[in-house]
Design a protein around this motif. Structure first.
Motif, short mmCIF file in Angstrom:
data_model
loop_
_atom_site.label_atom_id
_atom_site.label_comp_id
_atom_site.label_asym_id
_atom_site.label_seq_id
_atom_site.Cartn_x
_atom_site.Cartn_y
_atom_site.Cartn_z
N THR A 81 0.84 -1.21 0.00
CA THR A 81 0.00 0.00 0.00
C THR A 81 0.86 1.25 0.00
O THR A 81 0.63 2.18 -0.78
N VAL A 82 1.88 1.28 0.86
CA VAL A 82 2.79 2.43 0.90
C VAL A 82 3.55 2.55 -0.42
O VAL A 82 3.69 3.65 -0.98
N GLY A 83 4.03 1.45 -0.94
CA GLY A 83 4.78 1.50 -2.19
C GLY A 83 3.96 2.06 -3.34
O GLY A 83 4.47 2.84 -4.16
N ARG A 84 2.69 1.71 -3.40
CA ARG A 84 1.85 2.14 -4.51
C ARG A 84 1.51 3.63 -4.46
O ARG A 84 0.99 4.19 -5.43
N VAL A 85 1.84 4.28 -3.35
CA VAL A 85 1.70 5.74 -3.27
C VAL A 85 2.62 6.42 -4.28
O VAL A 85 2.31 7.51 -4.79
N PHE A 86 3.74 5.78 -4.60
CA PHE A 86 4.79 6.43 -5.37
C PHE A 86 4.70 6.17 -6.87
O PHE A 86 5.72 6.23 -7.57
N SER A 87 3.50 5.88 -7.35
CA SER A 87 3.28 5.77 -8.79
C SER A 87 1.87 6.27 -9.09
O SER A 87 0.89 5.62 -8.69
N ASP A 88 1.79 7.39 -9.79
CA ASP A 88 0.48 7.97 -10.11
C ASP A 88 -0.05 7.35 -11.39
O ASP A 88 -0.21 8.00 -12.41
N THR A 89 -0.33 6.05 -11.29
CA THR A 89 -0.76 5.28 -12.45
C THR A 89 -1.96 4.41 -12.05
O THR A 89 -2.55 4.59 -10.99
N PHE A 90 -2.28 3.45 -12.88
CA PHE A 90 -3.46 2.61 -12.68
C PHE A 90 -3.50 1.97 -11.29
O PHE A 90 -4.56 1.85 -10.68
N ALA A 91 -2.35 1.57 -10.76
CA ALA A 91 -2.31 0.85 -9.48
C ALA A 91 -2.03 1.75 -8.29
O ALA A 91 -1.89 1.27 -7.17
N GLY A 92 -1.98 3.07 -8.50
CA GLY A 92 -1.60 3.97 -7.42
C GLY A 92 -2.69 4.18 -6.39
O GLY A 92 -3.86 3.89 -6.60
N ILE A 93 -2.28 4.72 -5.24
CA ILE A 93 -3.21 5.08 -4.17
C ILE A 93 -2.72 6.37 -3.54
O ILE A 93 -1.54 6.52 -3.22
N ALA A 94 -3.62 7.34 -3.39
CA ALA A 94 -3.26 8.64 -2.84
C ALA A 94 -2.83 8.50 -1.38
O ALA A 94 -3.36 7.66 -0.64
N PRO A 95 -1.88 9.32 -0.94
CA PRO A 95 -1.40 9.22 0.44
C PRO A 95 -2.51 9.32 1.48
O PRO A 95 -2.46 8.65 2.52
N GLY A 96 -3.51 10.14 1.23
CA GLY A 96 -4.61 10.29 2.19
C GLY A 96 -5.43 9.04 2.39
O GLY A 96 -6.13 8.91 3.40
N SER A 97 -5.35 8.10 1.44
CA SER A 97 -6.10 6.85 1.56
C SER A 97 -5.34 5.78 2.33
O SER A 97 -5.92 4.77 2.74
N VAL A 98 -4.04 5.99 2.52
CA VAL A 98 -3.20 4.96 3.13
C VAL A 98 -3.58 4.62 4.57
O VAL A 98 -3.70 3.44 4.93
N PRO A 99 -3.78 5.63 5.46
CA PRO A 99 -4.10 5.27 6.86
C PRO A 99 -5.34 4.38 6.99
O PRO A 99 -5.33 3.41 7.76
N GLY A 100 -6.39 4.68 6.23
CA GLY A 100 -7.59 3.86 6.29
C GLY A 100 -7.35 2.45 5.79
O GLY A 100 -7.84 1.47 6.38
N PHE A 101 -6.58 2.33 4.72
CA PHE A 101 -6.26 1.01 4.18
C PHE A 101 -5.44 0.19 5.17
O PHE A 101 -5.72 -0.99 5.42
N VAL A 102 -4.41 0.82 5.73
CA VAL A 102 -3.53 0.08 6.65
C VAL A 102 -4.29 -0.32 7.91
O VAL A 102 -4.14 -1.45 8.40
#
Length: 254
Positions: free
Chosen positions: A192-213
């Motif tokens: 989840t954290v890694g996918r923050v660093f690619s603004d592409t199809f598989a990316g996830i915005a930093p603001g979404s990370v805490p809820g996901f984790v």
């Protein structure tokens, strides 16, 4: 007096951390890279993009488990490492706490490196931050379900002596969860954290990370509880997750 509990010797920690770091980096490169390729090859068809992304992840994850499993267990996921410690903490078969912390660091660093590698392979800016928000209530519930299922699969196989099937079973579960969960089954805090660093199809915005984790941690707890309910002595084989690293040499844990 009965002898002290003994555990099979594991490879040196440095070698295991290398396996976890490189393995997680390649996993994220597979996920992000196939997402970029799918977006490029099938523009406008999100369903086909997801099919391409999920199939590639299934094949890639299965191979990575086979390659890195004998060294580190191929956890490639902080919640798997944490549950391994939790289930085996009393019998001495799981990871020690210090190893869980070290695994988590290696997995997270590897995940970020994997996203950068995928960006570079497709001639995109290496440094970028995702803008895709994924924090709906449905996504959070989906991550709980996806992670609970993943933990249950991993440790049910270990407990029942079928850890050798993990490459197929775990990859198959993740592939299915891409489709039956609204979040597309991240089920992994490091990824989840890694996918923050690619603004592409598989990316996830930093603001979404805490809820996901947070959802993944809850899901890991539910998955562990389910395994203990189904297999009450699961802690006896916690060290076999995902793949056993037994070298056959008994040694005392110091």
């Amino acid at each position: 007096m009965s002898p002290e509990p003994r555990e099979p010797a594991r490879p040196p920690l440095a070698r295991r951390l290398l396996a976890e770091g490189v393995g997680t980096a390649l996993l994220v490169a597979v996920v992000v890279g196939s997402g970029i390729a799918a977006q490029t090859l099938s523009p406008g068809d999100v369903g086909l993009q997801l099919l391409q992304n999920s199939l590639t992840t299934v094949f890639g994850l299965g191979v990575l488990i086979l390659v890195f499993g004998p060294v580190s267990g191929a956890h490639l996921n902080p919640v798997v490492s944490a549950v391994d410690w939790f289930l085996g903490r009393r019998s001495g078969t799981g990871l020690p706490v210090r190893d869980v912390v070290a695994y988590t660091g290696a997995q997270t660093a590897g995940a970020v490196a994997g996203a950068w590698l995928a960006n570079a392979m497709f001639d995109l800016p290496v440094w970028q931050v995702a803008t895709t928000a994924r924090t709906t209530g449905g996504h959070v519930i989906a991550e709980v379900v996806a992670t609970a299922g993943l933990v249950a699969v991993v440790f049910a196989l270990a407990r029942s002596g079928r850890a050798a099937l993990s490459a197929v079973a775990v990859a198959s579960y993740i592939g299915a969860a891409y489709w039956f969960t609204s979040s597309t089954s991240f089920a992994n805090p490091a990824v989840t954290v890694g996918r923050v660093f690619s603004d592409t199809f598989a990316g996830i915005a930093p603001g979404s990370v805490p809820g996901f984790v947070a959802a993944q941690v809850v899901g890991a707890g539910l998955g562990a509880a389910l395994v203990l309910a189904l297999y009450p002595d699961a802690r006896a084989s916690a060290g076999d997750a995902v793949v056993p690293t037994d070298t056959g040499t008994p040694t005392r844990r110091g």
